[in-house]
Design an enzyme around this catalytic site. Structure first.
Site, PDB file in Angstrom:
ATOM      1  N   HIS A  21       6.488  -1.563 -13.520  1.00 51.10           N
ATOM      2  CA  HIS A  21       7.383  -1.992 -13.133  1.00 51.10           C
ATOM      3  C   HIS A  21       9.007  -1.164 -14.351  1.00 51.10           C
ATOM      4  O   HIS A  21       9.369  -1.380 -13.832  1.00 51.10           O
ATOM      5  CB  HIS A  21       7.862  -3.347 -13.249  1.00 51.10           C
ATOM      6  CG  HIS A  21       6.908  -4.302 -12.759  1.00 51.10           C
ATOM      7  ND1 HIS A  21       5.394  -4.917 -13.118  1.00 51.10           N
ATOM      8  CD2 HIS A  21       7.063  -5.247 -11.404  1.00 51.10           C
ATOM      9  CE1 HIS A  21       5.405  -5.547 -12.367  1.00 51.10           C
ATOM     10  NE2 HIS A  21       5.774  -5.443 -11.233  1.00 51.10           N
ATOM     11  N   ASP A  73       8.536   1.992  -9.742  1.00 51.31           N
ATOM     12  CA  ASP A  73       8.454   3.467  -9.885  1.00 51.31           C
ATOM     13  C   ASP A  73       6.802   3.130 -10.402  1.00 51.31           C
ATOM     14  O   ASP A  73       6.115   4.130  -9.886  1.00 51.31           O
ATOM     15  CB  ASP A  73       9.314   4.177 -10.798  1.00 51.31           C
ATOM     16  CG  ASP A  73       9.614   2.979 -12.076  1.00 51.31           C
ATOM     17  OD1 ASP A  73       9.220   1.801 -11.976  1.00 51.31           O
ATOM     18  OD2 ASP A  73      10.353   3.993 -13.193  1.00 51.31           O
ATOM     19  N   GLY A  74       6.342   1.943 -10.964  1.00 52.30           N
ATOM     20  CA  GLY A  74       4.743   2.126 -11.405  1.00 52.30           C
ATOM     21  C   GLY A  74       3.783   1.739 -10.590  1.00 52.30           C
ATOM     22  O   GLY A  74       3.097   2.473 -10.594  1.00 52.30           O
ATOM     23  N   TYR A  93       2.706   5.629  -8.129  1.00 49.60           N
ATOM     24  CA  TYR A  93       0.635   6.418  -8.326  1.00 49.60           C
ATOM     25  C   TYR A  93       0.061   6.529  -6.961  1.00 49.60           C
ATOM     26  O   TYR A  93      -0.588   7.139  -6.669  1.00 49.60           O
ATOM     27  CB  TYR A  93      -0.119   5.952  -9.049  1.00 49.60           C
ATOM     28  CG  TYR A  93       1.178   5.789 -10.738  1.00 49.60           C
ATOM     29  CD1 TYR A  93       1.074   7.639 -11.307  1.00 49.60           C
ATOM     30  CD2 TYR A  93       1.411   5.173 -12.022  1.00 49.60           C
ATOM     31  CE1 TYR A  93       2.237   7.604 -12.486  1.00 49.60           C
ATOM     32  CE2 TYR A  93       2.300   4.893 -12.730  1.00 49.60           C
ATOM     33  CZ  TYR A  93       3.446   6.459 -13.106  1.00 49.60           C
ATOM     34  OH  TYR A  93       3.281   6.655 -13.962  1.00 49.60           O
ATOM     35  N   PRO A  94      -0.588   5.425  -6.714  1.00 50.04           N
ATOM     36  CA  PRO A  94      -1.283   5.664  -5.388  1.00 50.04           C
ATOM     37  C   PRO A  94      -0.793   6.292  -4.346  1.00 50.04           C
ATOM     38  O   PRO A  94      -1.128   6.618  -2.787  1.00 50.04           O
ATOM     39  CB  PRO A  94      -1.625   3.743  -4.971  1.00 50.04           C
ATOM     40  CG  PRO A  94      -0.655   3.435  -5.730  1.00 50.04           C
ATOM     41  CD  PRO A  94       0.530   3.712  -6.905  1.00 50.04           C
ATOM     42  N   ALA A 152       0.902  -1.020   0.230  1.00 52.87           N
ATOM     43  CA  ALA A 152       0.377  -0.104  -0.137  1.00 52.87           C
ATOM     44  C   ALA A 152       0.890   0.973  -0.209  1.00 52.87           C
ATOM     45  O   ALA A 152       1.329   1.606   1.220  1.00 52.87           O
ATOM     46  CB  ALA A 152      -0.735   0.103   1.158  1.00 52.87           C
ATOM     47  N   GLU A 153       0.928   1.673  -1.889  1.00 46.75           N
ATOM     48  CA  GLU A 153       2.105   2.222  -1.430  1.00 46.75           C
ATOM     49  C   GLU A 153       1.225   4.056  -1.423  1.00 46.75           C
ATOM     50  O   GLU A 153       2.491   5.294   0.047  1.00 46.75           O
ATOM     51  CB  GLU A 153       2.556   3.227  -2.409  1.00 46.75           C
ATOM     52  CG  GLU A 153       3.811   1.857  -3.200  1.00 46.75           C
ATOM     53  CD  GLU A 153       3.067   1.001  -4.395  1.00 46.75           C
ATOM     54  OE1 GLU A 153       1.792   0.482  -3.903  1.00 46.75           O
ATOM     55  OE2 GLU A 153       3.620  -0.275  -3.925  1.00 46.75           O
TER      56      GLU A 153
END
Lengths: 109, 344
Positions: free
Chosen positions: B144, B99-100, B103-104, B74-75
Site C-alpha cells: 500500500h 501504488d503497490g 505492478y500487475p 484487476a489492474e
C-alpha cells in the site's frame, strides 16, 4: 464530513431481501468498525451484520419488521472528511523535532 | 515562511478556497468530466464508494455510472480497458487504488500505453491520465506504499508528475489531463488530508505548470524534492534557518521530463544540492538528478550532490516506515555533509 450509505448485502445464495429484526444502534451513535449494528432475518437464518466502517449513524433505513431489499440502503453514516479509508492512518501533524544542528563554516567567495 | 503558492499570477485577488488535496483533486476531476465528455473515470471502488481516499466522492452520482464506474480488482484489466478506450477516442482517467497494486498493470503500461502513439506513427495517441495514490506516510500494510517514480520515469513515452500541495494538485491534474500523452499522476497519500488555500483561477497560464517551482528561496544549498517530501524539506529549511543556513527548496513537480534548466538555475546559485526522495537509493530518481546537476553545474558545485533517500529494502509496513522515509534529522545530516565538504 461525508455521508456513506451501505446497502443490504446478499446474505445467502441469491437471497433478495431480509427483514429487520432489531437495530443494535440508534441515530447519533458512534459505531466502530466491525461492531454489529443490526440483526436481520432471511428465509435461511437470522444474522447480525458488522459495520464496515467507523462513523456516526445518520439514518436507519427501515423499522423492525420492515423488509429491506438486497442492494438498497440499510444504514447511512456520517464520517469525518479526514478519516483514512479502508487501510492506513491519517498522518498526525506534529511540530517538527530535530536532534541535528548545522555547524558549517561557509567560505563564500 | 509558509508554502509558496505557485502558478498564481499578479491579477485581481481571488479568494482562496481552503481545500485538502483530496478535495482539490475531486474538484479538478469534476471539472474535467464536465468540460470533456470523452472523459471517463474508472478503477477499484471509485464509483459507489467514491474512492478509498474519497477522491472520487460524489462523481458517480453527478455524472452517472456510464462515466464513473467500478472495475474488478484487476489492474492489468483497468489499464487494458483504458488503452482500448483511448484507441476508440475516449479520454480515460483510471485510478490504480494504491501504488503497490500497479505492478500487475506494468506490462500494459510499458508495452502498450507508453508506445501505442509511437507504434501507430501518431494515429493512436494515448490521452490517458493514470492517477496513482503514491508513496508512504500513512502506516499502511505491505503493497500500500511504494515509490514507483523511477520505474515510470525510465519508460519512454510516459510523463510523470507528482503534486505537493492542494493548489498544485488541482492545476497540475487539469494540465496533465489536457496533454495528448499518457501521464502517471502520483498523488502523495500522506498529504491527502492537509488543507491549504487554493486559487482555482490561476490555471490559465499553463506554461506556469510546466517544470519545477521554487517552494522556498535560499542561497546556501538546494533541497530537491517532490510529493510529500516537499513539505518535509520546507520544515528542514525552517530549522536550518535557525542555524543561519538558508536552504532553497526546489519542488520538481514533473519527474518525467525533469526540468533540467530549473535544476541548473537553482544549483548554480546555491552551489550545493541535496536530493530527497522516499524511494530506494539504488537507481532512484536521485541518481538521475545528481547526474544532471553534476553535468550542468560541475564548475560551480562546492560538494558532490548528496542523496537522502529510502533504503534498499522492500518498503516497510506500519510503524517501521518512520525509520525508512527520510526524516528531518537525516535530511539535516545530508545538508551538513555538503556544507562541510572541502576539496581534498
Amino acid at each position: 464530513m461525508a455521508e456513506i450509505s451501505f446497502p443490504l448485502p446478499d446474505l445467502g445464495e441469491g437471497l433478495l431481501e431480509a427483514t429487520v429484526l432489531e437495530w443494535l444502534v440508534k441515530v447519533g451513535d458512534q459505531v466502530e468498525r466491525n461492531q454489529p449494528f443490526v440483526e436481520v432475518e432471511t428465509t435461511k437464518s437470522s444474522v447480525e451484520l458488522p459495520s464496515p466502517i467507523a462513523g456516526i449513524v445518520l439514518t436507519l433505513h427501515g423499522e423492525p419488521g420492515d423488509v429491506v431489499l438486497v442492494d438498497t440502503p440499510l444504514i447511512t453514516f456520517v464520517v469525518a472528511d479526514d478519516s483514512a479509508g479502508i487501510v492506513g492512518t491519517v498522518p498526525q501533524e506534529a511540530a517538527p523535532k530535530r536532534r541535528v544542528r548545522l555547524s558549517a563554516v561557509l567560505d563564500e567567495d | 515562511m509558509s508554502e509558496v503558492l505557485e502558478g498564481v499570477r499578479e491579477t485581481a485577488p481571488t479568494p482562496l478556497l481552503q481545500l485538502s488535496m483530496q478535495q482539490a483533486i475531486n474538484r479538478a476531476l469534476g471539472e474535467i468530466l464536465e468540460s470533456d465528455d470523452r472523459a471517463l473515470i474508472f478503477g477499484e471502488d471509485v464509483g459507489v464508494l467514491g474512492g478509498v481516499f474519497r477522491v472520487t466522492d460524489g462523481l458517480q452520482q453527478r455524472f452517472g455510472a456510464n462515466r464513473v464506474f467500478d472495475t474488478p480488482l484487476a489492474e492489468s484489466g483497468i489499464l487494458g480497458t483504458a488503452i482500448g478506450l483511448a484507441m476508440a477516442g475516449f479520454h480515460p482517467i483510471p485510478e490504480v487504488q494504491f501504488d503497490g497494486f500497479a505492478y500487475p498493470a506494468v506490462n500494459q503500461i510499458i508495452t502498450q500505453l507508453a508506445r501505442m502513439n509511437y507504434r501507430s506513427r501518431g494515429r493512436l495517441p494515448m490521452q490517458v491520465t493514470l492517477r496513482v495514490p503514491s508513496f508512504g506516510g500513512i502506516r499502511a500494510p505491505e503493497h500500500h506504499g511504494e515509490s514507483l517514480e523511477s520505474l515510470f520515469a525510465h519508460v519512454p513515452g510516459l510523463k510523470v508528475a507528482s503534486p505537493s500541495n492542494p493548489q498544485q494538485a488541482y492545476h497540475l491534474l487539469k494540465h496533465a489531463a489536457s496533454m495528448p500523452d499518457p501521464v502517471i499522476f502520483m498523488e502523495p497519500k500522506a498529504r491527502y488530508w492537509n488543507k491549504a488555500g487554493v486559487n482555482l483561477a490561476a490555471d490559465e497560464d499553463t506554461a506556469s505548470l510546466e517544470g519545477s517551482v521554487i517552494a522556498r528561496p535560499g542561497k546556501h544549498a538546494t533541497l530537491i524534492a517532490w510529493g510529500a517530501m516537499v513539505s518535509r524539506c520546507l520544515q528542514v529549511a525552517e530549522l536550518a534557518a535557525e542555524d543561519g543556513i538558508e536552504l532553497e527548496v526546489l519542488d520538481l513537480r514533473w519527474l518525467k521530463p525533469i526540468d533540467e534548466a530549473g535544476l541548473a538555475a537553482s544549483v548554480s546559485r546555491t552551489r550545493r544540492a541535496i536530493v530527497v526522495h522516499e524511494g530506494p537509493h539504488t537507481a532512484g530518481l536521485g541518481a538521475e538528478i545528481a547526474a544532471l546537476v553534476s553535468q550542468s553545474c560541475f564548475d560551480t558545485l562546492r560538494a558532490p550532490v548528496e542523496r537522502v533517500t529510502g533504503f534498499d529494502v522492500p518498503y516497510p509496513s506500519g510503524d517501521l516506515e518512520d525509520e525508512y522515509i527520510p526524516n528531518i534529522d537525516r535530511i539535516l545530516f545530508g545538508v551538513q555533509r555538503v556544507l562541510e565538504y572541502r576539496r581534498g
